[in-house]
Each structure stands twice: as C-alpha cells, then as structure tokens.
Enzyme design. Structure first.
Site, PDB file in Angstrom:
ATOM      1  NE  ARG A 151      -3.530  -2.230   2.836  1.00 38.54           N
ATOM      2  CZ  ARG A 151      -3.258  -3.382   3.449  1.00 38.54           C
ATOM      3  NH1 ARG A 151      -2.053  -3.561   4.001  1.00 38.54           N
ATOM      4  NH2 ARG A 151      -4.161  -4.332   3.546  1.00 38.54           N
ATOM      5  CE  LYS A 174      -6.113  -0.696   4.909  1.00 39.81           C
ATOM      6  NZ  LYS A 174      -7.408  -0.842   4.232  1.00 39.81           N
ATOM      7  CG  HIS A 242      -4.908   1.104  -3.984  1.00 45.18           C
ATOM      8  ND1 HIS A 242      -4.149   0.769  -2.868  1.00 45.18           N
ATOM      9  CD2 HIS A 242      -5.974   0.273  -3.958  1.00 45.18           C
ATOM     10  CE1 HIS A 242      -4.747  -0.204  -2.209  1.00 45.18           C
ATOM     11  NE2 HIS A 242      -5.846  -0.520  -2.853  1.00 45.18           N
ATOM     12  NE  ARG A 245      -2.997  -3.448  -1.322  1.00 39.80           N
ATOM     13  CZ  ARG A 245      -2.617  -4.354  -0.428  1.00 39.80           C
ATOM     14  NH1 ARG A 245      -1.344  -4.676  -0.336  1.00 39.80           N
ATOM     15  NH2 ARG A 245      -3.501  -4.932   0.362  1.00 39.80           N
ATOM     16  CG  HIS A 268      -6.404  -8.676   1.552  1.00 42.45           C
ATOM     17  ND1 HIS A 268      -6.662  -9.141   0.285  1.00 42.45           N
ATOM     18  CD2 HIS A 268      -6.212  -7.335   1.422  1.00 42.45           C
ATOM     19  CE1 HIS A 268      -6.635  -8.129  -0.575  1.00 42.45           C
ATOM     20  NE2 HIS A 268      -6.355  -7.035   0.097  1.00 42.45           N
ATOM     21  CE1 TYR A 277      -6.637  -7.174  -6.698  1.00 40.04           C
ATOM     22  CE2 TYR A 277      -6.864  -8.156  -4.530  1.00 40.04           C
ATOM     23  CZ  TYR A 277      -6.593  -7.062  -5.324  1.00 40.04           C
ATOM     24  OH  TYR A 277      -6.293  -5.859  -4.750  1.00 40.04           O
TER      25      TYR A 277
END
Length: 296
Positions: A151, A174, A242, A245, A268, A277
């Site tokens: 990211r 994250k 982005h 990515r 994730h 995806y």
C-alpha cells in the site's frame, strides 16, 4: 467529562489498545466527534444510550449532506464500535452495539495496469521529475507498490533501516499486522539509486522517502507525480498508485498463485478481501476470449 475528553479517550483506545492504523484512528475519531456534536453527548453513559433509531437519523442527515454508500457503511461501523466502547466504559451488562444494517455496497472490480504500463509509469515519474533524486524516489515508491504489493502508506512508512534491501522485506500493514513481501532486483536497484541520489541524509530512524524540503514524503505527492506520468502516457484516470497493488495481485493470480498465498502477500485480514481478484482475472480471461474467438 467534556465531549473533547470522550473523543481523546476513544482515540487513545483505538491507537494503544486496538493498535489501529493512524488513518483508521482519524476516521473513527472523526465519526465519533460528529455524532457527539450532533446529539450533544457529554459522557459515556449518554453515548451508551444511543440506539439504532438515533444512528439511523444521524446517518440520514449525513446522507443528505452527500455521503455515499461506501462512506456511510464505514461511518456506521465506526459508530457501532464507539457505542460498544461507551457501553463498556459505563458498565453496561450488554456492551453489544445497536443492530442496524448498513447500506448495500456493490463491489467494483479493481482495474489493474499491464506489466508494461506499470514499468512505463515508474519510468515516467522518473523522467518527468524536476530533480534526478525526486524522480528516483518516485520510481522506487511505485516499484515497491507494483513489485511487492505494498500500500502507498506502507511504502512511505519505511525508514532508513530499510535502505539496503535484500530478497524480502518485512512491512507493517493495517492494524499493526506484519508480513514478509518479496523484493524484485529492479526494485532493489531503484531504491539503491534513490538512496545514492537523495538530497537529504538517510538515517536509521527517519523516513526513507523524503519530500523536497526534507520532511516525510506525503501520499499526495506520489499521486500527483503518477497523475502527471499517466497523462503523458495517455493512460486512464484509473491508473492510480493503488492500481499498481491491484496489478501485483492480478498478475500473480494469473501466473498461478493460490488465494491463501496472495492473502498473506497483500496483508488482507480475510480471504474475502482477496477473492475479488478472481473476478478480475475472470474478467480478463473473458475479454481475451471475446477478442480471440472467431464468434466472439
């Protein structure tokens, strides 16, 4: 207790106890601040008494201000967490948040760029920059996003300790979650070029990527550089940082990577976030089929 004290305590809880990212802390604190101001809440007991109908009215007012479905869903999630925390603070035997379903969100497909476009964008930000070191910096950032699936915030969080890259890099994503990502030779060389050319000294505890005046590089500057390169190359507005990515994920999946491995590489929290995806890849296959098939 003042309204400001409520928000500060909530912010501290998110950052220190839940280890949420700075972006999440800001968003959740802002959502709570709006609710507290609109409803005139001044203590945890008052916040704890907020029910579903109160939230519904508050979000209806926010929607009237132009809040979209995705933003409304994020705000509702933040407010539910805030109210659950308030109920804990006030000793409520049932700390569960109000039951209220958020707006239905249609998930759009990420729009990846091709491998050639990704490299052309990285080269483009380099050639269009005002200074050699700034061009090398922007190229290195974009290649980290495309080559390693970072990211933009993860790339910009690297410090001088990461200046000499190996085959892999440990990044913090994250929620403070750490993962290991691969580093391509072209990315390693790009970062080394930037370090060699950088106009500012690289120190272990300082941000690796620096702005023109020596401070931390902001995401907005990377986005601006990529927009300039995108226009020069005639690429669509969807070719954002982005999107690099997304391209990393889509190209790996096309090459045979399994979803679990991709989930780990992207950082994730749930497999559901990674499964989108498969839709991207299916869309690409269908488009190629339509172009190639004689009856397409």
């Amino acid at each position: 207790m003042s309204a400001g004290a409520l928000i500060e305590e909530w912010r501290a809880y998110l950052a220190n106890n839940r280890r949420r990212s700075p972006h999440t802390v800001r968003a959740y604190a802002s959502a709570a601040e709006r609710l507290v101001a609109a409803a005139g809440l001044a203590d945890w007991a008052a916040v704890a008494r907020t029910e579903a109908q109160h939230l519904r009215s508050h979000l209806a007012a926010r929607r009237a201000e132009g809040l979209g479905n995705a933003s409304a869903a994020r705000e509702l999630s933040a407010l539910k967490a805030f109210i659950a925390f308030a109920r804990q603070q006030s000793g409520d035997p049932d700390p569960a948040p109000p039951r209220l379903r958020g707006p239905r969100i249609k998930k759009g497909l990420p729009r990846p760029v091709t491998p050639d476009e990704a490299i052309n964008l990285a080269d483009g930000v380099d050639s269009l920059a005002a200074d050699d070191w700034i061009g090398a910096r922007d190229r290195a950032v974009l290649l980290l996003m495309y080559g390693s699936g970072l990211r933009i915030a993860e790339a910009l969080s690297l410090t001088g300790r990461d200046a000499v890259l190996g085959d892999v890099l440990q990044v913090t994503g994250k929620g403070g979650k750490q993962r290991v990502v691969p580093i391509l030779p072209v990315t390693r060389a790009a970062v080394a070029d930037y370090v060699r050319l950088c106009a500012w000294p690289i120190s272990a505890n300082a941000p690796l990527f620096r702005g023109a005046k020596g401070g931390p590089l902001s995401p907005g500057m990377v986005q601006k550089a990529m927009a300039q390169a995108r226009r020069a190359l005639g690429l669509p507005d969807t070719a954002t940082p982005h999107a690099l990515r997304h391209s990393f994920a889509t190209h790996l999946l096309s090459a045979g990577a399994d979803l679990r491995s991709l989930q780990e590489l992207l950082g994730h929290a749930s497999l559901g976030s990674t499964q989108i995806y498969t839709r991207v890849d299916a869309a690409s296959l269908l488009e190629n089929y339509r172009k190639a098939h004689p009856r397409g």
